[in-house]
Write an enzyme that holds these catalytic residues in place. Structure first.
Site, short mmCIF file in Angstrom:
data_model
loop_
_atom_site.label_atom_id
_atom_site.label_comp_id
_atom_site.label_asym_id
_atom_site.label_seq_id
_atom_site.Cartn_x
_atom_site.Cartn_y
_atom_site.Cartn_z
N ASP A 128 -6.29 -5.62 -9.92
CA ASP A 128 -5.58 -4.19 -9.60
C ASP A 128 -5.86 -3.26 -10.64
O ASP A 128 -5.59 -3.48 -11.85
CB ASP A 128 -4.17 -4.44 -9.65
CG ASP A 128 -3.38 -3.12 -8.91
OD1 ASP A 128 -3.51 -2.10 -9.12
OD2 ASP A 128 -2.40 -3.65 -7.83
N SER A 159 -5.46 0.54 -6.22
CA SER A 159 -4.79 -0.34 -5.38
C SER A 159 -4.50 0.09 -3.74
O SER A 159 -5.45 0.48 -3.04
CB SER A 159 -3.42 -0.80 -6.11
OG SER A 159 -2.87 -1.60 -5.66
#
Length: 280
Positions: A159, A42
């Protein structure tokens, strides 16, 4: 002198809280802490990609300060009507391409890099190490239900924090003998039921209570999974910057200087012990 052996850096996800990674890198550069490879999830994937491509932490900070007003970040949001997410992500992609270079590939980097994502179809971790950097970063930052997933090779990528938020295991797979991990999300495992809280829940201003409670549940799950994974594959050193509870994944980008400074302070305080662990 640091003893021979590859040193890997595992940078965790955390949205705005991940700006602290920039402060950590500033300290490492200032004091000559060597990094041989990076694994990032991320926001950790974005900061790691910038660093691996040769962007100095000071320049990252300048860019974040330049875009420090909420109105500047709003310009990057292109809302869409979809059951898979509310942000299309095309403007974010263009901004990432500007920062990283639209044609930059993993082979072009000055340091080996792995970026962690999650395939929604299989529910499994996907480690991205080939192709365009901007495509990999766009995938790893795709917070579920916020950004549309990235379609790639028959997968729906979101993510990486869903499965591996602090990717120490990936740094090991890349060949790191020693791993420095940076975890910017709350470590709720430090709390004990019925006792005074050591780690407080995050506070997201202006968000309805049910949404806030749901988000807290998600963070608790990520925290527990991270604790389990770090127990299985312990890093040689872990940094946990002390970040304010009003800095969340999507809240705090308007305070980059403060967050980066806290990352810096954490790394500076840890330097003596870190040098000892690394062997020099």
């Amino acid at each position: 002198m640091v003893e021979k052996g590859k040193i890997g850096l595992a940078l965790g996800g955390g949205g705005a809280r991940g700006l602290a990674h920039i402060g950590v890198l500033k300290v490492f550069e200032r004091h000559g802490i060597p990094i041989d490879l990076i694994a990032g999830t991320s926001m950790g994937g974005l900061v790691g990609a910038l660093y691996a491509s040769g962007v100095k932490p000071e320049d990252m900070e300048k860019e974040m300060v330049r875009r420090g007003r909420v109105t500047e970040w709003v310009k990057l949001v292109d809302f869409t009507i979809s059951t898979r997410g509310i942000v299309k992500g095309a403007r974010i992609y263009d901004h990432l391409a500007m920062l990283l270079g639209k044609d930059l590939t993993f082979d072009d980097l000055r340091l080996p890099l792995s970026v962690v994502s999650t395939d929604l179809r299989s529910g499994r971790e996907v480690v991205l190490q080939q192709g365009k950097i901007v495509d990999a970063v766009r995938a790893t930052i795709s917070i579920p239900l916020v950004f549309l997933p990235v379609e790639r090779d028959g997968m729906k990528l979101v993510d990486g924090g869903v499965v591996n938020n602090v990717p120490v295991s990936v740094a090991r797979q890349m060949g790191a003998q020693k791993v420095i991990a940076v975890d910017v999300l709350p470590a709720f495992s430090q709390n004990q039921p019925g006792e005074a809280l050591v780690v407080q829940p995050l506070k997201t201003p202006g968000v309805p209570r049910p949404v806030r409670d749901t988000w807290h549940v998600i963070l608790v799950m990520i925290s527990e999974l991270t604790t389990m994974r770090l127990r299985e594959d312990r890093p040689e050193f872990i940094l946990r910057p002390s970040l304010p509870t009003n800095t969340d994944v999507l809240v705090g980008f308007d305070r980059p200087v403060d967050i980066i400074r806290l990352g810096e302070e954490c790394a500076e305080a840890a330097l003596p012990e870190l040098r000892e662990v690394l062997g020099g």
